[in-house]
Design an enzyme around this catalytic site. Structure first.
Site, PDB file in Angstrom:
ATOM      1  N   SER A  49      -5.517  -6.657   2.408  1.00 26.93           N
ATOM      2  CA  SER A  49      -4.204  -6.233   1.936  1.00 26.93           C
ATOM      3  C   SER A  49      -3.250  -5.927   3.098  1.00 26.93           C
ATOM      4  O   SER A  49      -3.067  -6.770   3.962  1.00 26.93           O
ATOM      5  CB  SER A  49      -4.395  -5.038   1.006  1.00 26.93           C
ATOM      6  OG  SER A  49      -3.308  -4.930   0.155  1.00 26.93           O
ATOM      7  N   LYS A  60      -2.755  -8.234   6.523  1.00 26.55           N
ATOM      8  CA  LYS A  60      -1.564  -8.613   7.300  1.00 26.55           C
ATOM      9  C   LYS A  60      -1.841  -8.236   8.764  1.00 26.55           C
ATOM     10  O   LYS A  60      -1.519  -8.966   9.700  1.00 26.55           O
ATOM     11  CB  LYS A  60      -0.323  -7.855   6.796  1.00 26.55           C
ATOM     12  CG  LYS A  60      -0.096  -7.909   5.263  1.00 26.55           C
ATOM     13  CD  LYS A  60       1.170  -7.136   4.861  1.00 26.55           C
ATOM     14  CE  LYS A  60       1.153  -6.517   3.446  1.00 26.55           C
ATOM     15  NZ  LYS A  60       1.026  -7.378   2.314  1.00 26.55           N
ATOM     16  N   HIS A  84      -7.267  -7.325  -6.942  1.00 24.98           N
ATOM     17  CA  HIS A  84      -7.020  -6.934  -5.557  1.00 24.98           C
ATOM     18  C   HIS A  84      -8.136  -6.017  -5.049  1.00 24.98           C
ATOM     19  O   HIS A  84      -8.201  -4.851  -5.409  1.00 24.98           O
ATOM     20  CB  HIS A  84      -5.681  -6.197  -5.546  1.00 24.98           C
ATOM     21  CG  HIS A  84      -5.095  -5.998  -4.201  1.00 24.98           C
ATOM     22  ND1 HIS A  84      -4.669  -7.043  -3.418  1.00 24.98           N
ATOM     23  CD2 HIS A  84      -4.858  -4.865  -3.490  1.00 24.98           C
ATOM     24  CE1 HIS A  84      -4.190  -6.560  -2.288  1.00 24.98           C
ATOM     25  NE2 HIS A  84      -4.300  -5.245  -2.301  1.00 24.98           N
TER      26      HIS A  84
HETATM   27  C1  GTR Z   1       0.806  -2.900  -2.034  1.00 27.96           C
HETATM   28  C2  GTR Z   1       1.730  -3.750  -1.235  1.00 27.96           C
HETATM   29  C3  GTR Z   1       0.984  -4.972  -0.792  1.00 27.96           C
HETATM   30  C4  GTR Z   1      -0.366  -4.643  -0.223  1.00 27.96           C
HETATM   31  C5  GTR Z   1      -1.030  -3.449  -0.871  1.00 27.96           C
HETATM   32  C6  GTR Z   1      -2.151  -2.788  -0.083  1.00 27.96           C
HETATM   33  O1  GTR Z   1       1.390  -1.851  -2.665  1.00 27.96           O
HETATM   34  O2  GTR Z   1       2.841  -4.075  -2.013  1.00 27.96           O
HETATM   35  O3  GTR Z   1       1.770  -5.711   0.106  1.00 27.96           O
HETATM   36  O4  GTR Z   1      -0.306  -4.512   1.134  1.00 27.96           O
HETATM   37  O5  GTR Z   1      -0.167  -2.438  -1.152  1.00 27.96           O
HETATM   38  O6  GTR Z   1      -2.147  -2.760   1.120  1.00 27.96           O
HETATM   39  O7  GTR Z   1      -3.016  -2.227  -0.748  1.00 27.96           O
END
Ligand code: GTR
Length: 423
Positions: free
Chosen positions: A262, A266, A404
Protein backbone atom coordinates in the site's frame (compact mmCIF):
# COMPACT_ATOMS: atom_id res chain seq x y z
CA UNK A 1 -23.69 32.68 15.99
CA UNK A 2 -19.91 32.35 15.91
CA UNK A 3 -20.25 28.65 16.73
CA UNK A 4 -22.73 28.16 13.94
CA UNK A 5 -20.41 29.90 11.50
CA UNK A 6 -17.45 27.75 12.56
CA UNK A 7 -19.47 24.57 12.20
CA UNK A 8 -20.72 25.54 8.75
CA UNK A 9 -17.19 26.41 7.69
CA UNK A 10 -15.89 23.08 8.96
CA UNK A 11 -18.65 21.23 7.14
CA UNK A 12 -17.87 23.12 3.96
CA UNK A 13 -14.14 22.28 4.25
CA UNK A 14 -14.95 18.60 4.82
CA UNK A 15 -17.33 18.41 1.88
CA UNK A 16 -15.00 20.19 -0.49
CA UNK A 17 -12.02 18.12 0.62
CA UNK A 18 -13.60 14.67 0.70
CA UNK A 19 -17.34 14.61 0.29
CA UNK A 20 -17.50 15.41 -3.38
CA UNK A 21 -14.97 12.85 -4.41
CA UNK A 22 -16.67 10.01 -6.19
CA UNK A 23 -14.14 7.43 -7.34
CA UNK A 24 -14.68 6.15 -10.83
CA UNK A 25 -15.06 2.38 -10.97
CA UNK A 26 -16.55 2.28 -14.43
CA UNK A 27 -14.06 1.12 -17.06
CA UNK A 28 -16.04 2.85 -19.81
CA UNK A 29 -15.50 6.17 -18.03
CA UNK A 30 -11.72 5.86 -17.87
CA UNK A 31 -10.52 8.85 -19.91
CA UNK A 32 -8.70 8.35 -23.19
CA UNK A 33 -5.08 8.89 -22.44
CA UNK A 34 -1.69 8.84 -24.05
CA UNK A 35 1.23 7.69 -21.92
CA UNK A 36 4.51 9.61 -22.10
CA UNK A 37 7.04 7.61 -24.07
CA UNK A 38 9.70 5.67 -22.27
CA UNK A 39 12.23 5.57 -25.03
CA UNK A 40 11.87 9.05 -26.43
CA UNK A 41 12.55 12.42 -24.92
CA UNK A 42 12.31 15.98 -26.08
CA UNK A 43 15.93 16.59 -25.24
CA UNK A 44 17.49 13.34 -26.47
CA UNK A 45 15.11 12.10 -29.20
CA UNK A 46 14.75 8.37 -29.65
CA UNK A 47 16.64 6.15 -27.22
CA UNK A 48 18.03 3.15 -29.02
CA UNK A 49 20.68 1.70 -26.74
CA UNK A 50 21.17 0.63 -23.14
CA UNK A 51 23.99 3.16 -23.02
CA UNK A 52 21.69 6.06 -23.91
CA UNK A 53 18.98 4.77 -21.60
CA UNK A 54 21.39 4.64 -18.68
CA UNK A 55 23.27 7.84 -19.44
CA UNK A 56 20.39 10.02 -20.63
CA UNK A 57 16.80 8.88 -20.42
CA UNK A 58 16.86 6.94 -17.13
CA UNK A 59 18.40 9.85 -15.19
CA UNK A 60 15.97 12.23 -16.89
CA UNK A 61 12.93 10.17 -15.80
CA UNK A 62 14.30 9.61 -12.30
CA UNK A 63 14.84 13.36 -11.89
CA UNK A 64 11.24 14.04 -13.01
CA UNK A 65 9.87 11.66 -10.38
CA UNK A 66 12.06 13.25 -7.73
CA UNK A 67 11.24 16.80 -8.76
CA UNK A 68 7.53 16.46 -9.51
CA UNK A 69 6.32 13.76 -7.16
CA UNK A 70 8.26 11.97 -4.39
CA UNK A 71 10.69 14.82 -3.75
CA UNK A 72 14.43 15.22 -3.74
CA UNK A 73 16.59 14.35 -0.77
CA UNK A 74 18.19 17.64 0.33
CA UNK A 75 21.88 17.74 -0.35
CA UNK A 76 22.97 17.67 3.30
CA UNK A 77 25.83 15.45 4.46
CA UNK A 78 24.89 12.75 6.94
CA UNK A 79 26.67 9.96 8.76
CA UNK A 80 25.42 6.53 9.79
CA UNK A 81 26.02 4.44 12.83
CA UNK A 82 25.08 0.78 13.23
CA UNK A 83 24.75 -0.72 16.68
CA UNK A 84 23.92 -4.42 16.89
CA UNK A 85 21.66 -4.57 19.93
CA UNK A 86 20.54 -8.19 19.77
CA UNK A 87 22.06 -11.06 17.87
CA UNK A 88 21.72 -14.81 17.39
CA UNK A 89 18.57 -15.07 19.48
CA UNK A 90 16.78 -18.30 18.59
CA UNK A 91 13.13 -17.76 17.66
CA UNK A 92 10.43 -19.84 15.92
CA UNK A 93 11.42 -22.90 18.00
CA UNK A 94 15.05 -22.44 17.06
CA UNK A 95 14.36 -22.48 13.33
CA UNK A 96 15.39 -18.87 12.98
CA UNK A 97 17.69 -16.28 14.52
CA UNK A 98 16.74 -12.74 15.51
CA UNK A 99 18.97 -9.73 15.21
CA UNK A 100 18.19 -6.07 15.92
CA UNK A 101 20.39 -3.27 14.65
CA UNK A 102 19.91 0.33 15.71
CA UNK A 103 20.66 2.53 12.72
CA UNK A 104 21.32 6.17 13.55
CA UNK A 105 21.31 8.89 10.90
CA UNK A 106 23.09 12.07 11.98
CA UNK A 107 23.50 15.51 10.43
CA UNK A 108 24.57 18.87 11.82
CA UNK A 109 20.96 19.26 13.02
CA UNK A 110 20.78 16.11 15.14
CA UNK A 111 20.26 12.35 15.03
CA UNK A 112 17.46 9.91 14.31
CA UNK A 113 17.70 6.26 15.38
CA UNK A 114 15.52 3.48 13.97
CA UNK A 115 15.56 -0.24 14.48
CA UNK A 116 16.23 -2.79 11.76
CA UNK A 117 14.97 -6.27 12.64
CA UNK A 118 16.56 -9.17 10.79
CA UNK A 119 15.25 -12.73 11.01
CA UNK A 120 17.41 -15.33 9.29
CA UNK A 121 17.05 -19.08 8.89
CA UNK A 122 19.14 -20.88 11.51
CA UNK A 123 21.22 -22.51 8.78
CA UNK A 124 24.47 -21.68 7.05
CA UNK A 125 24.16 -18.36 5.19
CA UNK A 126 24.38 -16.13 3.35
CA UNK A 127 20.62 -15.98 2.79
CA UNK A 128 18.57 -14.15 0.18
CA UNK A 129 16.42 -11.57 1.93
CA UNK A 130 13.19 -9.58 1.79
CA UNK A 131 13.82 -6.01 2.99
CA UNK A 132 10.46 -4.67 4.12
CA UNK A 133 8.80 -1.78 5.94
CA UNK A 134 5.83 -2.10 8.27
CA UNK A 135 2.87 -0.11 9.66
CA UNK A 136 2.75 -0.78 13.42
CA UNK A 137 6.24 -1.74 14.63
CA UNK A 138 8.59 -4.69 14.17
CA UNK A 139 7.06 -6.41 17.21
CA UNK A 140 3.70 -6.66 15.41
CA UNK A 141 5.11 -9.02 12.75
CA UNK A 142 5.59 -11.94 15.13
CA UNK A 143 4.38 -12.68 18.65
CA UNK A 144 7.78 -13.13 20.30
CA UNK A 145 8.96 -11.55 23.58
CA UNK A 146 12.44 -11.00 22.18
CA UNK A 147 11.41 -8.35 19.68
CA UNK A 148 11.75 -4.79 20.97
CA UNK A 149 8.51 -2.81 21.11
CA UNK A 150 8.79 0.52 19.32
CA UNK A 151 8.70 3.68 21.43
CA UNK A 152 7.83 5.83 18.43
CA UNK A 153 4.43 7.23 17.49
CA UNK A 154 2.01 4.61 16.14
CA UNK A 155 -1.32 5.05 14.44
CA UNK A 156 -4.30 4.53 16.72
CA UNK A 157 -6.22 1.36 15.95
CA UNK A 158 -9.23 0.13 17.92
CA UNK A 159 -8.80 -3.48 16.78
CA UNK A 160 -5.23 -3.47 18.08
CA UNK A 161 -6.14 -1.61 21.29
CA UNK A 162 -3.98 1.42 20.41
CA UNK A 163 -5.61 4.68 21.49
CA UNK A 164 -2.81 7.03 22.56
CA UNK A 165 -0.41 6.55 19.65
CA UNK A 166 1.74 4.19 21.74
CA UNK A 167 2.56 0.54 21.13
CA UNK A 168 2.17 -1.85 24.07
CA UNK A 169 2.69 -5.52 24.92
CA UNK A 170 -0.78 -6.41 23.65
CA UNK A 171 0.25 -5.44 20.15
CA UNK A 172 2.88 -8.17 19.83
CA UNK A 173 2.13 -10.16 16.71
CA UNK A 174 -1.10 -8.29 15.86
CA UNK A 175 -0.03 -8.05 12.23
CA UNK A 176 1.49 -11.53 11.98
CA UNK A 177 -1.28 -12.54 9.54
CA UNK A 178 0.39 -10.33 6.94
CA UNK A 179 3.85 -11.80 7.41
CA UNK A 180 4.19 -15.47 6.58
CA UNK A 181 7.52 -15.59 8.43
CA UNK A 182 7.50 -19.32 9.01
CA UNK A 183 7.19 -20.06 5.28
CA UNK A 184 9.75 -17.37 4.45
CA UNK A 185 12.23 -19.04 6.81
CA UNK A 186 11.31 -22.57 5.65
CA UNK A 187 12.08 -21.56 2.10
CA UNK A 188 15.51 -20.28 3.05
CA UNK A 189 14.84 -16.55 2.96
CA UNK A 190 15.64 -13.95 5.58
CA UNK A 191 13.18 -11.20 6.46
CA UNK A 192 14.36 -7.73 7.40
CA UNK A 193 11.95 -5.00 8.48
CA UNK A 194 11.83 -1.44 9.74
CA UNK A 195 8.92 0.48 11.25
CA UNK A 196 7.95 3.51 9.18
CA UNK A 197 6.84 5.57 12.21
CA UNK A 198 10.41 5.59 13.52
CA UNK A 199 11.51 7.35 10.34
CA UNK A 200 8.64 9.75 9.87
CA UNK A 201 5.37 9.58 11.81
CA UNK A 202 2.56 9.27 9.27
CA UNK A 203 0.58 12.44 9.83
CA UNK A 204 0.73 15.94 8.47
CA UNK A 205 2.67 18.00 11.00
CA UNK A 206 4.44 20.22 8.49
CA UNK A 207 7.51 17.97 8.77
CA UNK A 208 8.54 19.05 12.25
CA UNK A 209 9.27 15.52 13.49
CA UNK A 210 10.96 12.48 11.92
CA UNK A 211 13.81 12.63 9.43
CA UNK A 212 13.03 15.88 7.57
CA UNK A 213 14.25 18.45 10.14
CA UNK A 214 17.66 16.76 10.16
CA UNK A 215 18.02 17.83 6.55
CA UNK A 216 16.89 21.46 6.85
CA UNK A 217 19.26 24.24 5.83
CA UNK A 218 19.88 27.00 8.35
CA UNK A 219 16.54 28.61 9.20
CA UNK A 220 14.51 26.24 7.01
CA UNK A 221 11.15 25.21 8.51
CA UNK A 222 9.56 23.01 5.84
CA UNK A 223 10.69 21.07 2.80
CA UNK A 224 10.83 23.12 -0.42
CA UNK A 225 8.17 22.26 -3.05
CA UNK A 226 10.64 19.96 -4.84
CA UNK A 227 11.97 18.34 -1.67
CA UNK A 228 10.91 15.02 -0.17
CA UNK A 229 7.72 14.11 1.61
CA UNK A 230 7.11 11.14 3.88
CA UNK A 231 7.39 8.47 1.19
CA UNK A 232 10.81 9.84 0.28
CA UNK A 233 11.91 9.63 3.91
CA UNK A 234 10.58 6.08 4.39
CA UNK A 235 12.37 4.99 1.21
CA UNK A 236 15.58 6.58 2.49
CA UNK A 237 15.17 4.40 5.62
CA UNK A 238 14.99 1.30 3.44
CA UNK A 239 18.21 2.25 1.65
CA UNK A 240 20.03 2.98 4.90
CA UNK A 241 18.92 -0.48 6.04
CA UNK A 242 20.45 -1.86 2.86
CA UNK A 243 23.67 -0.05 3.84
CA UNK A 244 23.71 -2.33 6.87
CA UNK A 245 22.57 -5.50 5.06
CA UNK A 246 25.50 -5.31 2.63
CA UNK A 247 27.86 -5.55 5.62
CA UNK A 248 26.07 -8.51 7.22
CA UNK A 249 27.69 -11.87 6.36
CA UNK A 250 24.43 -13.75 7.00
CA UNK A 251 22.75 -11.87 4.11
CA UNK A 252 23.38 -12.42 0.42
CA UNK A 253 23.47 -8.76 -0.58
CA UNK A 254 23.13 -9.61 -4.28
CA UNK A 255 19.76 -11.21 -3.54
CA UNK A 256 17.79 -8.65 -1.60
CA UNK A 257 14.20 -7.90 -2.58
CA UNK A 258 12.57 -4.67 -1.42
CA UNK A 259 8.91 -5.10 -0.54
CA UNK A 260 6.07 -3.05 0.89
CA UNK A 261 2.28 -2.87 0.96
CA UNK A 262 0.00 0.00 0.00
CA UNK A 263 1.57 3.37 0.96
CA UNK A 264 4.60 1.30 1.84
CA UNK A 265 4.37 -0.37 -1.60
CA UNK A 266 4.71 3.13 -3.07
CA UNK A 267 7.70 3.42 -0.74
CA UNK A 268 9.31 0.14 -1.78
CA UNK A 269 9.00 1.16 -5.43
CA UNK A 270 10.64 4.52 -4.80
CA UNK A 271 13.38 2.87 -2.74
CA UNK A 272 13.87 0.22 -5.42
CA UNK A 273 14.25 2.62 -8.33
CA UNK A 274 16.70 4.84 -6.46
CA UNK A 275 18.80 2.10 -4.98
CA UNK A 276 19.99 -0.33 -7.59
CA UNK A 277 21.44 -2.68 -4.99
CA UNK A 278 17.91 -4.12 -4.62
CA UNK A 279 17.84 -7.02 -7.06
CA UNK A 280 14.06 -7.42 -6.96
CA UNK A 281 11.42 -4.75 -6.37
CA UNK A 282 7.98 -5.81 -5.13
CA UNK A 283 4.83 -3.71 -4.96
CA UNK A 284 1.90 -5.12 -2.99
CA UNK A 285 -1.38 -3.26 -3.71
CA UNK A 286 0.46 0.09 -4.01
CA UNK A 287 -2.21 1.76 -6.17
CA UNK A 288 -2.25 5.49 -6.84
CA UNK A 289 1.21 7.03 -6.58
CA UNK A 290 2.60 3.49 -6.68
CA UNK A 291 2.17 1.00 -9.50
CA UNK A 292 -1.18 2.23 -10.88
CA UNK A 293 -1.26 4.47 -13.96
CA UNK A 294 -2.28 7.97 -12.82
CA UNK A 295 -3.89 8.87 -16.14
CA UNK A 296 -6.58 6.21 -15.77
CA UNK A 297 -7.92 8.10 -12.72
CA UNK A 298 -9.68 4.88 -11.68
CA UNK A 299 -10.35 4.59 -7.93
CA UNK A 300 -8.00 6.86 -6.02
CA UNK A 301 -6.76 9.87 -8.01
CA UNK A 302 -3.85 12.28 -7.70
CA UNK A 303 -6.16 15.02 -6.38
CA UNK A 304 -7.72 12.76 -3.80
CA UNK A 305 -4.42 11.33 -2.52
CA UNK A 306 -2.84 14.78 -2.22
CA UNK A 307 -5.89 16.01 -0.30
CA UNK A 308 -6.18 13.08 2.09
CA UNK A 309 -2.41 12.64 2.58
CA UNK A 310 -0.75 16.01 1.87
CA UNK A 311 2.53 14.84 3.43
CA UNK A 312 3.23 11.76 1.30
CA UNK A 313 4.47 13.46 -1.87
CA UNK A 314 6.12 16.82 -2.46
CA UNK A 315 4.23 20.05 -3.02
CA UNK A 316 5.02 20.14 -6.73
CA UNK A 317 2.82 17.05 -7.15
CA UNK A 318 -0.32 19.03 -6.27
CA UNK A 319 -0.15 20.76 -9.69
CA UNK A 320 -1.55 17.56 -11.13
CA UNK A 321 -4.62 17.37 -8.91
CA UNK A 322 -7.52 16.70 -11.35
CA UNK A 323 -4.97 17.31 -14.08
CA UNK A 324 -3.26 13.96 -14.70
CA UNK A 325 -2.73 14.51 -18.45
CA UNK A 326 -0.30 17.31 -17.57
CA UNK A 327 2.05 14.90 -15.77
CA UNK A 328 5.38 14.58 -17.62
CA UNK A 329 5.56 11.02 -16.28
CA UNK A 330 3.28 8.12 -15.48
CA UNK A 331 3.81 5.15 -13.23
CA UNK A 332 4.92 2.69 -15.94
CA UNK A 333 8.00 4.90 -16.17
CA UNK A 334 8.70 4.47 -12.48
CA UNK A 335 8.44 0.69 -12.82
CA UNK A 336 10.66 0.76 -15.92
CA UNK A 337 13.45 2.30 -13.85
CA UNK A 338 13.72 -1.08 -12.11
CA UNK A 339 14.98 -2.70 -15.34
CA UNK A 340 17.02 -4.76 -15.95
CA UNK A 341 16.48 -5.92 -12.39
CA UNK A 342 13.42 -7.98 -11.45
CA UNK A 343 10.00 -6.43 -10.77
CA UNK A 344 6.87 -7.98 -9.27
CA UNK A 345 3.53 -6.19 -8.96
CA UNK A 346 0.56 -7.64 -7.08
CA UNK A 347 -3.05 -6.53 -6.95
CA UNK A 348 -6.21 -7.78 -5.27
CA UNK A 349 -9.42 -8.04 -7.25
CA UNK A 350 -11.63 -6.29 -4.67
CA UNK A 351 -9.06 -3.54 -4.10
CA UNK A 352 -10.60 -1.36 -6.81
CA UNK A 353 -9.40 1.79 -5.02
CA UNK A 354 -5.85 0.78 -6.05
CA UNK A 355 -6.90 0.09 -9.68
CA UNK A 356 -5.69 -3.48 -10.33
CA UNK A 357 -5.92 -3.03 -14.11
CA UNK A 358 -3.87 0.17 -13.94
CA UNK A 359 -1.27 -1.69 -11.87
CA UNK A 360 -1.12 -4.46 -14.45
CA UNK A 361 -0.94 -2.13 -17.45
CA UNK A 362 1.89 -0.19 -15.95
CA UNK A 363 3.82 -3.42 -15.41
CA UNK A 364 3.13 -4.45 -19.00
CA UNK A 365 4.24 -1.07 -20.36
CA UNK A 366 7.74 -1.50 -18.93
CA UNK A 367 8.37 -4.07 -21.67
CA UNK A 368 10.25 -1.77 -24.12
CA UNK A 369 12.96 -1.11 -21.54
CA UNK A 370 13.45 -4.78 -20.65
CA UNK A 371 13.56 -5.48 -24.38
CA UNK A 372 16.28 -2.87 -24.82
CA UNK A 373 18.33 -4.87 -22.31
CA UNK A 374 17.56 -8.10 -24.19
CA UNK A 375 15.57 -9.33 -21.18
CA UNK A 376 12.24 -11.10 -21.33
CA UNK A 377 9.29 -9.57 -19.47
CA UNK A 378 5.48 -9.63 -19.60
CA UNK A 379 4.64 -8.60 -23.16
CA UNK A 380 0.97 -9.50 -23.43
CA UNK A 381 -1.44 -6.60 -22.75
CA UNK A 382 -4.14 -9.03 -21.63
CA UNK A 383 -4.49 -8.88 -17.85
CA UNK A 384 -4.02 -12.33 -16.26
CA UNK A 385 -7.13 -13.96 -14.73
CA UNK A 386 -7.65 -13.82 -10.96
CA UNK A 387 -5.27 -16.13 -9.06
CA UNK A 388 -3.26 -16.88 -12.22
CA UNK A 389 0.15 -15.36 -11.53
CA UNK A 390 2.16 -14.50 -14.58
CA UNK A 391 5.95 -14.55 -14.41
CA UNK A 392 7.81 -13.87 -17.63
CA UNK A 393 11.55 -13.35 -17.42
CA UNK A 394 12.22 -10.30 -15.26
CA UNK A 395 8.63 -9.23 -14.49
CA UNK A 396 5.77 -10.85 -12.62
CA UNK A 397 2.20 -9.91 -11.81
CA UNK A 398 -0.83 -11.38 -10.10
CA UNK A 399 -4.28 -10.28 -9.10
CA UNK A 400 -5.59 -12.47 -6.32
CA UNK A 401 -8.97 -13.10 -4.79
CA UNK A 402 -9.85 -10.73 -1.94
CA UNK A 403 -9.17 -7.18 -0.87
CA UNK A 404 -6.47 -4.76 0.19
CA UNK A 405 -4.08 -6.87 2.26
CA UNK A 406 -0.93 -8.99 2.20
CA UNK A 407 -1.74 -12.70 2.30
CA UNK A 408 0.20 -15.96 2.40
CA UNK A 409 -0.75 -16.32 -1.26
CA UNK A 410 1.04 -13.06 -2.09
CA UNK A 411 4.15 -14.21 -0.21
CA UNK A 412 4.10 -17.55 -2.00
CA UNK A 413 4.22 -15.79 -5.37
CA UNK A 414 7.02 -13.46 -4.21
CA UNK A 415 9.09 -16.44 -3.15
CA UNK A 416 8.31 -18.38 -6.34
CA UNK A 417 9.41 -15.39 -8.37
CA UNK A 418 12.47 -14.72 -6.20
CA UNK A 419 13.48 -18.39 -6.56
CA UNK A 420 13.37 -17.90 -10.33
CA UNK A 421 15.18 -14.59 -10.61
CA UNK A 422 17.76 -15.18 -7.86
CA UNK A 423 18.58 -18.73 -8.96
C1 GTR B 1 -5.35 4.55 1.63
C2 GTR B 1 -4.74 5.36 0.54
C3 GTR B 1 -4.03 4.42 -0.39
C4 GTR B 1 -3.17 3.43 0.33
C5 GTR B 1 -3.73 3.00 1.67
C6 GTR B 1 -2.74 2.38 2.65
O1 GTR B 1 -6.19 5.23 2.45
O2 GTR B 1 -5.74 6.08 -0.11
O3 GTR B 1 -3.30 5.16 -1.34
O4 GTR B 1 -1.88 3.88 0.44
O5 GTR B 1 -4.29 4.02 2.37
O6 GTR B 1 -1.58 2.70 2.67
O7 GTR B 1 -3.21 1.57 3.45
Amino acid sequence: MMKYFTLTLLLFICISAFGQFQPNYDESRVPDYELPELLKSEEYGKIKSVKDWEAKRRPEILALFADQMYGKIPDVPYSLDFEVQKEDIPILSGKALLKEVLITVSTVNGSLPFSLMIITPNTQGPHPCFMTINFYGNHTLLDDQNITITKAWVNNNKDFGISDNKATEVTRGVRSYRWDIESIINRGYALASIYYGEIDPDYDDGFQNGLHPLFYADGQKNPQPEEWGSIGAWAFGMSRSMDYLVTDPSIDAKKVAVMGHSRLGKTSLWAGVNDQRFALVISNDSGCGGAALSRRAYGETVGRINTAFPHWFNDNFTQYNENEPALPIDQHMLLALVAPRALYVASAVDDRWADPKGEFLSTYHTNPVYKLYGEKSINDPQMPAVDQPKMVGKTGYHVRTGGHNVTDYDWEQYMNFADKVFK
